[in-house]
Design an enzyme around this catalytic site. Structure first.
Site, PDB file in Angstrom:
ATOM      1  N   GLY A  46       0.822  -1.199   0.000  1.00  0.00           N
ATOM      2  CA  GLY A  46       0.000   0.000   0.000  1.00  0.00           C
ATOM      3  C   GLY A  46       0.855   1.247   0.000  1.00  0.00           C
ATOM      4  O   GLY A  46       2.013   1.213   0.438  1.00  0.00           O
ATOM      5  N   GLN A  51       2.857  10.094   1.081  1.00  0.00           N
ATOM      6  CA  GLN A  51       4.179   9.431   1.108  1.00  0.00           C
ATOM      7  C   GLN A  51       5.033   9.804  -0.099  1.00  0.00           C
ATOM      8  O   GLN A  51       6.248   9.606  -0.077  1.00  0.00           O
ATOM      9  CB  GLN A  51       4.024   7.911   1.171  1.00  0.00           C
ATOM     10  CG  GLN A  51       3.481   7.405   2.507  1.00  0.00           C
ATOM     11  CD  GLN A  51       3.374   5.897   2.514  1.00  0.00           C
ATOM     12  OE1 GLN A  51       2.384   5.351   2.076  1.00  0.00           O
ATOM     13  NE2 GLN A  51       4.409   5.226   2.990  1.00  0.00           N
ATOM     14  N   CYS A  88       5.980  -0.017   7.027  1.00  0.00           N
ATOM     15  CA  CYS A  88       5.585   1.109   6.177  1.00  0.00           C
ATOM     16  C   CYS A  88       6.719   1.395   5.205  1.00  0.00           C
ATOM     17  O   CYS A  88       7.888   1.370   5.598  1.00  0.00           O
ATOM     18  CB  CYS A  88       5.315   2.330   7.053  1.00  0.00           C
ATOM     19  SG  CYS A  88       4.822   3.792   6.135  1.00  0.00           S
ATOM     20  N   LEU A  89       6.371   1.688   3.957  1.00  0.00           N
ATOM     21  CA  LEU A  89       7.409   1.976   2.961  1.00  0.00           C
ATOM     22  C   LEU A  89       8.191   3.248   3.318  1.00  0.00           C
ATOM     23  O   LEU A  89       9.289   3.458   2.813  1.00  0.00           O
ATOM     24  CB  LEU A  89       6.791   2.128   1.569  1.00  0.00           C
ATOM     25  CG  LEU A  89       6.280   0.833   0.924  1.00  0.00           C
ATOM     26  CD1 LEU A  89       5.661   1.131  -0.435  1.00  0.00           C
ATOM     27  CD2 LEU A  89       7.403  -0.197   0.789  1.00  0.00           C
ATOM     28  N   HIS A 130      -4.170   1.395   7.641  1.00  0.00           N
ATOM     29  CA  HIS A 130      -2.824   1.983   7.644  1.00  0.00           C
ATOM     30  C   HIS A 130      -2.723   3.128   6.619  1.00  0.00           C
ATOM     31  O   HIS A 130      -2.235   4.219   6.935  1.00  0.00           O
ATOM     32  CB  HIS A 130      -1.790   0.888   7.326  1.00  0.00           C
ATOM     33  CG  HIS A 130      -0.379   1.376   7.217  1.00  0.00           C
ATOM     34  ND1 HIS A 130       0.593   1.036   8.138  1.00  0.00           N
ATOM     35  CD2 HIS A 130       0.240   2.174   6.300  1.00  0.00           C
ATOM     36  CE1 HIS A 130       1.733   1.620   7.788  1.00  0.00           C
ATOM     37  NE2 HIS A 130       1.549   2.304   6.676  1.00  0.00           N
ATOM     38  N   GLU A 131      -3.187   2.863   5.399  1.00  0.00           N
ATOM     39  CA  GLU A 131      -3.064   3.887   4.344  1.00  0.00           C
ATOM     40  C   GLU A 131      -3.964   5.079   4.623  1.00  0.00           C
ATOM     41  O   GLU A 131      -3.585   6.229   4.387  1.00  0.00           O
ATOM     42  CB  GLU A 131      -3.360   3.291   2.966  1.00  0.00           C
ATOM     43  CG  GLU A 131      -2.448   2.152   2.529  1.00  0.00           C
ATOM     44  CD  GLU A 131      -0.965   2.419   2.752  1.00  0.00           C
ATOM     45  OE1 GLU A 131      -0.533   3.585   2.666  1.00  0.00           O
ATOM     46  OE2 GLU A 131      -0.235   1.447   3.033  1.00  0.00           O
ATOM     47  N   HIS A 134      -2.491   7.511   6.990  1.00  0.00           N
ATOM     48  CA  HIS A 134      -1.518   8.433   6.376  1.00  0.00           C
ATOM     49  C   HIS A 134      -2.196   9.735   5.930  1.00  0.00           C
ATOM     50  O   HIS A 134      -1.563  10.797   5.941  1.00  0.00           O
ATOM     51  CB  HIS A 134      -0.873   7.785   5.140  1.00  0.00           C
ATOM     52  CG  HIS A 134       0.330   6.939   5.432  1.00  0.00           C
ATOM     53  ND1 HIS A 134       1.469   7.450   6.012  1.00  0.00           N
ATOM     54  CD2 HIS A 134       0.583   5.626   5.197  1.00  0.00           C
ATOM     55  CE1 HIS A 134       2.382   6.473   6.127  1.00  0.00           C
ATOM     56  NE2 HIS A 134       1.862   5.356   5.647  1.00  0.00           N
TER      57      HIS A 134
HETATM   58 NI    NI Z   1       2.742   3.510   5.523  1.00  0.00          NI
END
Ligand code: NI
Length: 155
Positions: A46, A51, A88-89, A130-131, A134
């Site tokens: 995701g 981000q 998380c990326l 999670h997304e 953000h």
């Molecule tokens: Ni994340």
């Protein structure tokens, strides 16, 4: 399509609230394409627009069931709970246990401007929460459980 740079934890943008998308146009499509490409290249499930430095309410998710592109997503309902490791990326390498609902229903708009409702369970529910966090400047480390709150079987 192009790869975008993924901001890392510590970047101020990741702590800001994203804006509602009012108009879906060619640039919206370009951003969605870039976000998906960037997510896949980084090996994530995701990615949210902030981000990649864009404070708009847009996320892409693929937990192995196909690509979801969600514009202006909102949680309609949630139920159950699950505790599992989450990463998380924007923070590669670190995984921490986070409690999330087991099921969520989310409404959003797709790239054609059509409304849709997603029912996610397990990993998909986790990714959706999670997304969407953000988009409000919330990071998974904010919700990570301390060891004292982990169920015994998880230790
Ligand atoms: Ni994340």
């Amino acid at each position: 399509m192009a790869l975008r740079e993924i901001l890392r934890f510590g970047a101020e943008t990741l702590r800001k609230k994203s804006k509602h998308v009012k108009q879906i146009d060619r640039r919206t499509h370009e951003l969605l394409d870039d976000m998906a490409q960037t997510m896949y290249a980084a090996g994530g499930v995701g990615l949210a627009a902030p981000q990649v430095g864009i404070l708009k309410r847009m996320v892409v998710i693929d937990v192995g069931e196909g690509l979801l592109e969600l514009i202006n997503p909102e949680i309609l309902s949630e139920s159950g709970e699950q505790i599992d490791e989450e990463g998380c990326l924007s923070n590669p390498g670190e995984k921490l246990p986070v409690k999330r609902p087991m099921q969520v229903r989310v409404k959003a708009v797709n790239r054609m401007g059509k409304g849709l409702v997603i029912e996610g369970e397990g990993l998909l529910a986790r990714a959706l929460c999670h997304e969407m966090d953000h988009l409000d400047g919330i990071l998974f480390i904010d919700k990570a459980l301390p060891p004292s709150e982990l169920p015994q079987e998880a230790l």
